[in-house]
Design a protein around this motif. Structure first.
Motif, short mmCIF file in Angstrom:
data_model
loop_
_atom_site.label_atom_id
_atom_site.label_comp_id
_atom_site.label_asym_id
_atom_site.label_seq_id
_atom_site.Cartn_x
_atom_site.Cartn_y
_atom_site.Cartn_z
N VAL A 550 -103.94 -14.77 -36.44
CA VAL A 550 -103.40 -13.73 -35.57
C VAL A 550 -102.17 -14.24 -34.84
CG1 VAL A 550 -105.56 -12.47 -35.21
CG2 VAL A 550 -105.05 -14.45 -33.79
N ARG A 551 -101.30 -13.30 -34.45
CA ARG A 551 -100.17 -13.59 -33.57
C ARG A 551 -100.51 -13.05 -32.18
NH1 ARG A 551 -95.77 -10.48 -34.84
NH2 ARG A 551 -97.30 -8.88 -35.39
N TRP A 552 -99.65 -13.36 -31.21
CA TRP A 552 -99.92 -12.89 -29.85
C TRP A 552 -99.98 -11.37 -29.77
CZ3 TRP A 552 -102.36 -14.74 -26.11
CH2 TRP A 552 -102.39 -16.12 -25.89
N ALA A 553 -99.08 -10.71 -30.48
CA ALA A 553 -99.07 -9.25 -30.43
C ALA A 553 -100.36 -8.65 -30.99
CB ALA A 553 -97.87 -8.71 -31.19
N ASP A 554 -101.07 -9.40 -31.85
CA ASP A 554 -102.31 -8.90 -32.46
C ASP A 554 -103.49 -8.93 -31.51
OD1 ASP A 554 -100.95 -8.65 -34.91
OD2 ASP A 554 -101.42 -10.71 -35.47
N ILE A 555 -103.43 -9.77 -30.47
CA ILE A 555 -104.58 -9.94 -29.57
C ILE A 555 -104.16 -9.84 -28.11
CG2 ILE A 555 -105.84 -11.39 -31.22
CD1 ILE A 555 -104.93 -13.79 -29.39
N SER A 556 -103.11 -9.08 -27.84
CA SER A 556 -102.53 -9.05 -26.50
C SER A 556 -103.50 -8.58 -25.43
CB SER A 556 -101.28 -8.16 -26.50
OG SER A 556 -101.62 -6.84 -26.92
N GLY A 557 -104.56 -7.87 -25.81
CA GLY A 557 -105.51 -7.36 -24.82
C GLY A 557 -106.73 -8.23 -24.62
N ALA A 558 -106.83 -9.35 -25.32
CA ALA A 558 -108.03 -10.20 -25.22
C ALA A 558 -108.08 -10.88 -23.86
CB ALA A 558 -108.05 -11.23 -26.34
N ALA A 559 -109.20 -10.73 -23.17
CA ALA A 559 -109.43 -11.43 -21.91
C ALA A 559 -110.17 -12.74 -22.14
CB ALA A 559 -110.21 -10.55 -20.94
N VAL A 560 -110.93 -12.78 -23.23
CA VAL A 560 -111.74 -13.94 -23.57
C VAL A 560 -111.67 -14.13 -25.08
CG1 VAL A 560 -114.03 -15.00 -23.48
CG2 VAL A 560 -113.31 -13.44 -21.66
N ILE A 561 -111.50 -15.36 -25.52
CA ILE A 561 -111.49 -15.67 -26.96
C ILE A 561 -112.61 -16.67 -27.23
CG2 ILE A 561 -110.18 -16.68 -28.86
CD1 ILE A 561 -107.63 -15.77 -27.49
N VAL A 562 -113.45 -16.35 -28.21
CA VAL A 562 -114.55 -17.22 -28.57
C VAL A 562 -114.35 -17.69 -30.01
CG1 VAL A 562 -117.06 -17.45 -28.85
CG2 VAL A 562 -116.12 -16.00 -27.03
N GLU A 563 -114.42 -18.99 -30.19
CA GLU A 563 -114.26 -19.60 -31.51
C GLU A 563 -115.63 -20.10 -31.98
OE1 GLU A 563 -112.40 -23.79 -32.50
OE2 GLU A 563 -110.81 -22.34 -32.15
N THR A 564 -116.08 -19.62 -33.12
CA THR A 564 -117.38 -20.03 -33.64
C THR A 564 -117.20 -20.92 -34.86
OG1 THR A 564 -117.57 -18.12 -35.13
CG2 THR A 564 -118.36 -17.84 -32.88
N THR A 565 -118.27 -21.63 -35.20
CA THR A 565 -118.23 -22.47 -36.39
C THR A 565 -118.62 -21.65 -37.61
OG1 THR A 565 -120.51 -23.15 -36.03
CG2 THR A 565 -118.80 -24.56 -35.11
N HIS A 566 -118.21 -22.14 -38.77
CA HIS A 566 -118.58 -21.50 -40.04
C HIS A 566 -118.46 -22.56 -41.13
CE1 HIS A 566 -118.39 -18.83 -43.56
NE2 HIS A 566 -119.02 -17.96 -42.80
N PRO A 567 -119.32 -22.52 -42.12
CA PRO A 567 -119.25 -23.53 -43.19
C PRO A 567 -117.89 -23.61 -43.88
CG PRO A 567 -121.31 -22.31 -43.33
CD PRO A 567 -120.49 -21.63 -42.28
N SER A 568 -117.13 -22.50 -43.85
CA SER A 568 -115.81 -22.49 -44.51
C SER A 568 -114.77 -23.27 -43.72
CB SER A 568 -115.33 -21.06 -44.70
OG SER A 568 -116.24 -20.30 -45.45
N PHE A 569 -115.00 -23.46 -42.41
CA PHE A 569 -114.00 -24.08 -41.55
C PHE A 569 -114.56 -25.33 -40.91
CE2 PHE A 569 -112.77 -19.45 -40.82
CZ PHE A 569 -111.80 -19.47 -41.81
N THR A 570 -113.72 -26.38 -40.83
CA THR A 570 -114.15 -27.62 -40.15
C THR A 570 -113.11 -28.06 -39.13
OG1 THR A 570 -113.13 -28.95 -41.91
CG2 THR A 570 -115.47 -28.41 -42.15
N ALA A 571 -112.26 -27.16 -38.68
CA ALA A 571 -111.13 -27.53 -37.82
C ALA A 571 -111.57 -27.69 -36.36
CB ALA A 571 -110.03 -26.48 -37.91
N ASP A 572 -111.09 -28.75 -35.71
CA ASP A 572 -111.25 -28.90 -34.27
C ASP A 572 -110.27 -27.97 -33.57
OD1 ASP A 572 -113.14 -30.87 -34.50
OD2 ASP A 572 -111.66 -32.49 -34.53
N PRO A 573 -110.51 -27.64 -32.29
CA PRO A 573 -109.51 -26.85 -31.55
C PRO A 573 -108.17 -27.58 -31.57
CG PRO A 573 -111.56 -27.01 -30.32
CD PRO A 573 -111.69 -27.95 -31.48
N SER A 574 -107.10 -26.87 -31.89
CA SER A 574 -105.79 -27.52 -32.04
C SER A 574 -105.03 -27.46 -30.73
CB SER A 574 -104.98 -26.82 -33.15
OG SER A 574 -103.74 -27.45 -33.32
N GLN A 575 -105.17 -28.53 -29.93
CA GLN A 575 -104.53 -28.52 -28.62
C GLN A 575 -103.02 -28.62 -28.71
OE1 GLN A 575 -106.51 -30.52 -25.32
NE2 GLN A 575 -108.02 -31.31 -26.76
N GLY A 576 -102.50 -29.11 -29.83
CA GLY A 576 -101.05 -29.25 -29.95
C GLY A 576 -100.33 -27.99 -30.38
#
Length: 642
Positions: A550-576
């Motif tokens: 997503v881009r910022w314009a796609d989620i401009s109304g989000a007050a809270v974002i939750v990131e869940t795990t899934h077997p397809s993804f193994t990425a850590d939160p990307s602080q950079g």
């Protein structure tokens, strides 16, 4: 004039004290002493050596003198574009202000440079078109209406490309092209970008130009086009959405443009730095012995797009560079190591930049890199027969990017340099800082490695945290609970939840999912309703196989974002990444629900709630009554109560 002096005259001068006496008379004591010593060396017996030594020495002195001031660009000056220069008399914008600060701190006499004598640490040669150039261009071409437009980015870009820059700027840019026979980066530097209060990141455009066409007119046209597109990006959809969320008026924004020498060197048909990265002096997710104030860094091979767009990169703490949670076991290394990199195409006839910054970039497999110096610095070898990683580039195995030579064996003091740069930045800005950098390795190891600081910006202030207590027994009343969250406070007015349906999630459909979320976001924005966004993987990653792009314009109304795990993804939160930076800037609650006992989402409860809208992959739930959400910034806990 050193370049044009005849050989016999040059050698006559070199053999007498005349040149040094001339410099002493003008107060250049250190330079005169240095030249007197160099000219007396036995190696100074040939005109070509004397000429090269004088050119290099005088240029270093010129750069040193200019690092503490910003000089006005002189199109009639025959020397190359060096140091820090500007065209115009307006503001240089946030990004350029940060670079000027760094340039004043990084010079041959600074403690930082003296501490690491075997690495060249510097700010690349930079020219800034100040905001009065933007104002004159917008006014002359009647483009000021676009701050409130609903036109698409492509339509706005076309209007700006058809406009004409002031004649004086045209003449200056022609002179720039004559002085810069090397690749260029054309970057944004708006008034609000990298500001202390709400530092924007990555929402305006940057264009990279090979600048290697034989015809100077072609190179000039590409530079002008890139400048206009950076100016146009002031009014693109992404900045407008971010400004609205940050409660900024779009018509208050003004744009300066940075033209900067691109860091790197040619590798075959591509141009790129050996390593790029982002270092932050505050780590939101410390692990093991790490403390938040120890900082965090993300690095990748090639151009920094891999890092700032949230693709695969290596994350490490500068104080504990050998502790790499991503690389705990061989399987983790093979899964998480960078596989592709970005470079600038140099074999094309031109870039023809459009609104998409990637027009001149190409993504290649790491295994395509054939340079042994680079690979020895960044890669290890996976030996399949033995199922182990060998920390050298060896025959009979596959190269894997681990940066072991740097992080384990100290071939380059990168962790120490980053810690020192962040300390300087934090002291000067009086807040946590975010630093972008690139590393260049000279061919065949001929010369010291170079570390260029490309940008420094304030990190969003965490401020004083009001106590928010979340008791252990309260988890039983929650539909979502996390002990790995950003933010602080209590929300009591949310009734809307958008979530990616877990039952039939397909990692190959993340681009489609992003479009579906964008449509639901637009509908809620019209109603003025904030919502919680829940989904798997790394939100905002440009790599659709690591999360939902997503881009910022796609989620401009989000007050809270939750990131869940899934077997397809193994990425850590990307602080950079720029996405992560902007989350913290806006104070959006960001919770990661890890695959462990303490964190959870009650999917049975959530999927049983009334669905207000639904797409193929996404559901929008609207509850009858608002629920309470609490975030404790002291303990990183987040609780959402049924």
């Amino acid at each position: 004039m050193v370049r044009d002096i005849p050989d016999d005259v040059l050698m006559d001068v070199a053999k007498t004290p005349a040149l040094c006496r001339w410099l002493y008379a003008r107060g250049e004591i250190v330079l005169a002493d240095h030249l007197q010593h160099r000219l007396g060396e036995e190696s100074m017996d040939r005109p070509d050596r004397v000429r090269r030594m004088l050119e290099e020495t005088l240029q270093v002195r010129q750069i040193t003198r200019q690092t503490r001031i910003v000089t006005d660009f002189d199109p009639n000056d025959q020397t190359a574009l060096t140091g820090f220069m500007k065209i115009g008399h307006g503001s240089m914008g946030g990004k350029a202000r940060g670079l000027v600060f760094l340039a004043s701190q990084i010079n041959p006499e600074s403690d930082l440079v003296k501490r690491f004598p075997d690495v060249r640490i510097y700010v690349p040669d930079t020219l800034v078109l100040t905001t009065d150039v933007f104002e004159a261009f917008v006014e002359a071409n009647q483009l000021d209406v676009y701050s409130r437009t609903t036109m698409t980015d492509s339509e706005i870009a076309e209007q700006f490309l058809s406009g004409r820059l002031p004649e004086a700027i045209h003449a200056d840019l022609k002179a720039v092209i004559e002085k810069t026979p090397y690749p260029l980066a054309v970057r944004s530097s708006s008034l609000l970008e990298d500001s202390q209060s709400r530092p924007y990141a990555g929402i305006y455009k940057t264009y990279m130009l090979p600048n290697n066409q034989p015809d100077p007119e072609t190179r000039f046209d590409e530079l002008v086009r890139a400048v206009k597109l950076v100016l146009a990006s002031t009014f693109f959809e992404e900045p407008r959405a971010f400004a609205a969320r940050a409660l900024q008026k779009p018509d208050e924004e003004k744009m300066a443009v940075i033209i900067q020498r691109l860091v790197g060197r040619p590798y075959g048909d591509l141009f790129f730095p050996a390593i790029s990265g982002v270092a932050q002096s505050y780590n939101y997710y410390p692990m093991g012995p790490m403390k938040p104030e120890d900082g965090i860094a993300n690095i990748a091979v090639g151009l920094g797009k891999s890092v700032v767009d949230g693709e695969r990169s290596l994350r490490f703490c500068p104080l504990y560079p050998q502790q790499l949670p991503q690389f705990s076991i061989v399987e983790d290394i093979l899964e998480n190591a960078q596989r592709e990199f970005y470079g600038l195409k140099t074999d094309s006839g031109g870039t023809d930049a459009g609104i998409h910054e990637e027009s001149a970039l190409v993504k290649r497999d790491i295994l395509d890199i054939e340079d042994p110096v680079l690979m020895r610095m960044v890669a290890s070898t996976y030996l399949a027969d033995e199922h182990r990683i060998k920390d050298t580039v060896a025959a009979g195995g596959n190269s894997v990017v681990t940066f072991a030579a740097i992080l384990k064996y100290g071939a380059l003091p990168l962790p120490e340099i980053l810690a020192a740069v962040m300390e300087v930045g934090q002291k000067g800005m009086d807040c946590a800082v975010d630093v972008e950098f690139s590393i260049n390795l000279p061919p065949d190891g001929d010369g010291p490695p170079e570390l260029a600081i490309l940008q420094i910006r304030p990190m969003a202030s965490r401020g004083d945290m009001a106590p928010v207590d979340i008791l252990p027994e309260e988890a039983k009343r929650c539909f979502c609970y996390s002990e790995n969250a950003l933010g602080n406070g209590v929300l009591r007015d949310l009734t809307d939840i958008i979530y990616v349906k877990p039952a039939d999630f397909d990692a190959a459909k993340t681009v489609d999912i992003a479009k579906e979320i964008s449509r639901l976001n637009a509908a809620l924005a019209k109603e003025g309703r904030k919502y919680i966004l829940i989904g798997p993987g790394r939100w905002g990653s440009a790599d659709s196989w690591l999360g939902i792009p997503v881009r910022w314009a796609d989620i401009s109304g989000a007050a809270v974002i939750v990131e869940t795990t899934h077997p397809s993804f193994t990425a850590d939160p990307s602080q950079g990444s720029h996405f992560f930076h902007n989350i913290t800037t806006l104070g959006i609650t960001y919770a990661t629900v890890l695959d462990r006992d303490s964190d959870f989402i009650d999917w049975e409860w959530l999927t049983a709630q009334p669905v207000a809208n639904e797409t193929t992959h996404v559901a929008h739930v609207r509850l009858d009554k608002p629920f309470t959400l609490k975030v404790d910034g002291r303990t990183s806990k987040c609780a959402m109560y049924r």
